[in-house]
Design an enzyme around this catalytic site. Structure first.
Site, PDB file in Angstrom:
ATOM      1  N   SER A  47       0.845  -1.187   0.000  1.00 51.98           N
ATOM      2  CA  SER A  47       0.000   0.000   0.000  1.00 51.98           C
ATOM      3  C   SER A  47       0.882   1.239   0.000  1.00 51.98           C
ATOM      4  O   SER A  47       1.994   1.227   0.529  1.00 51.98           O
ATOM      5  CB  SER A  47      -0.902   0.003   1.227  1.00 51.98           C
ATOM      6  N   LYS A  48       0.359   2.296  -0.619  1.00 49.60           N
ATOM      7  CA  LYS A  48       1.125   3.535  -0.716  1.00 49.60           C
ATOM      8  C   LYS A  48       1.370   4.130   0.676  1.00 49.60           C
ATOM      9  O   LYS A  48       2.323   4.858   0.884  1.00 49.60           O
ATOM     10  CB  LYS A  48       0.383   4.530  -1.611  1.00 49.60           C
ATOM     11  N   ARG A  49       0.486   3.799   1.603  1.00 50.93           N
ATOM     12  CA  ARG A  49       0.628   4.349   2.951  1.00 50.93           C
ATOM     13  C   ARG A  49       1.802   3.697   3.683  1.00 50.93           C
ATOM     14  O   ARG A  49       2.601   4.377   4.320  1.00 50.93           O
ATOM     15  CB  ARG A  49      -0.680   4.099   3.723  1.00 50.93           C
TER      16      ARG A  49
END
Ligand code: GLU
Length: 507
Positions: free
Chosen positions: A257-259
């Site tokens: 995930s980009k997070r």
């Protein structure tokens, strides 16, 4: 336009939503789409799915173009280049979806829902509390607006929901995983209160009108496929084939995930100095085997063309694989070494400009020197971001070489003696051009090495392993640098002696 008139034996699309930095999964899907399209003599389309207005991100669409172009994954039809199914941006197709929504409503496959967002939130909380399966409770089903308005949690602008039949078919054939049995869907919203279609309606209408024959997307969409198949059936259309690609997972086996993972962003790879050739090669190995050679050996290094020529869905492993950045670093080094020197040199330029080492438009002299240095460092780099450290010392004044702390700490009592001997030996080499063409000078790496060895190793009896440390520090300011004698040749005699003298003055 009818399906049969569209160009391409097969038609595949990648359909990213412009909601921020493009996700590495977009490139992953695009690669597999494109490989199959190329192999089959088909077409590859780019469609921008921007119906979720709340999540739109300015600049994101341009980043999608830039990153996919950077990777060499170019499309045959798309918002920027047009094509027979234009427009390819969903926000420009709103008129297209409306009649299909109306049709579904008229046929009783869809119904209006006036439940307010607050009511839906309460309903979901209640379902969680009672450990009931989540899903819309059909309060609005079969009610007129008036009847519904009399009940609490009413909102005057309705949405449209699919009426999922009790006997919904949830199993389907997937090109990768074979027969899949997906969960029973709930009454999915297909038209939102703002009049925009949701992903589910728009994707089916567009995939149909754009003649998409194979839908390639991540496994996270498996639960949506039964809804899409229902829409195809209700609208009387032939569904495409589906290929649900394995999820890209991080070292904890979680979906990236980009997070959590900076490398989920496609732009990260470019910023970090990875070559597009290496990233494409790396992504092709995610859940997909290396190339099997005729002699039975496996080959992990290959181009996109080699991948596409041999492409087959049944080779994709639905279990996927773990994203291994060490493997990417290795591949990147391999691809760096494969570049032709001039090409390698020009790939370094944006990084050297970003590091303030070279201007945006270097002079011919600077470029010539850079190419000479590039030849020395090409075999020593895993990422283009390492260039600044290696190249920097060649583009500073001789009095401005910064001596790194660890390099200075290594200088021992012998350093002054070694530096003095080097200055004497190198001072004796004639650097004037001689020979018929006036191009040969004795100031060559070979001569420099021979004379320094004679003076320091033979003359002073210093072990070769330690003999050249102080010289390297003087020339580059670092413990690790491009090959020393070649560096001295590139710098020239005057600079070399000036740098040796500058360090000598401080030890
Ligand atoms: N817009 C969806 C996404 O961003 C596309 C899913 C699909 O390919 O059907 O992933």
């Amino acid at each position: 336009m009818s399906e049969t008139k569209l160009p391409g034996a097969v038609r595949l699309r990648v359909a990213p939503s412009p909601t921020g930095d493009p996700h590495v999964g977009t490139a992953y899907m695009a690669m597999f789409d494109l490989a199959f399209a190329r192999r089959e003599g088909g077409r590859f389309l780019l469609r921008i799915e921007d119906t979720d207005r709340a999540r739109l991100h300015a600049g994101s669409e341009q980043q999608i173009y830039d990153t996919l172009h950077w990777l060499g994954l170019s499309w045959d039809e798309g918002p920027d280049i047009g094509g027979p199914c234009a427009p390819y941006r969903q926000s420009e197709r709103l008129e297209t979806y409306r009649p299909y929504a109306d049709r579904l409503l008229a046929q009783g496959h869809a119904y209006r829902c006036w439940c307010s967002p607050e009511r839906l939130t309460r309903m979901r909380e209640e379902q969680t509390r009672r450990k009931q399966p989540p899903g819309y409770d059909r309060l609005c089903l079969g009610k007129t607006e008036e009847e519904r308005a009399a009940l609490p949690g009413f909102s005057p602008t309705p949405v449209l929901r699919m009426r999922i039949p009790d006997d919904v078919q949830t199993a389907f054939d997937d090109l990768i995983a074979g027969r899949i049995d997906a969960p029973v869907p709930d009454d999915q919203v297909i038209l939102k209160a703002d009049g925009f279609p949701t992903y589910h309606l728009a994707v089916v209408v567009d995939d149909h009108l754009m003649g998409i024959t194979h839908v390639v997307r991540g496994q996270e969409w498996i639960s949506s496929t039964p809804k899409h198949l229902l829409l195809y059936r209700w609208l009387g259309w032939r569904p495409p084939r589906f290929a649900h690609m394995p999820l890209l997972r991080d070292e904890h086996k979680a979906k990236i995930s980009k997070r959590r993972n900076p490398w989920a962003r496609l732009t990260w790879f470019r910023e970090e100095g990875y070559l597009p050739e290496a990233l494409v090669n790396f992504l092709a190995l995610q859940g997909y085997p290396p190339i099997l050679e005729a002699d039975g050996t496996e080959r992990e290094v290959f181009t996109f063309e080699e991948f596409a020529e041999r492409f087959a869905w049944d080779k994709v492993n639905p279990a996927g694989s773990i994203f291994n950045l060490a493997k990417l670093d290795w591949l990147n080094g391999v691809w760096i070494r494969r570049l032709e020197l001039g090409e390698f040199t020009s790939r370094l330029l944006p990084f050297l400009e970003a590091d303030g080492i070279l201007p945006g438009h270097p002079s011919l002299g600077e470029l010539g020197r850079l190419k000479a240095i590039a030849g020395l460092i090409q075999t020593r780099m895993a990422k283009l971001t390492e260039a600044g450290d290696l190249v920097g010392p060649f583009f500073v004044g001789d009095d401005a070489v910064e001596i790194a702390d660890d390099a200075r700490a290594q200088l021992d009592a012998q350093a002054p003696v070694v530096l003095d001997a080097a200055i004497r030996a190198l001072g004796d080499i004639d650097d004037h051009a001689v020979g018929v063409l006036g191009s040969e000078s004795a100031w060559t790496a070979a001569r420099i090495e021979a004379d320094l060895r004679a003076a320091i190793v033979t003359g002073l009896g210093v072990k070769p392993k330690v003999a050249f440390g102080p010289l390297r520090t003087a020339i580059s300011g670092r413990r690790i640098s491009p090959p020393l004698f070649e560096s001295m040749e590139i710098l020239g005699k005057t600079s070399t002696l000036a740098r040796l003298a500058a360090l000598r003055a401080t030890v």
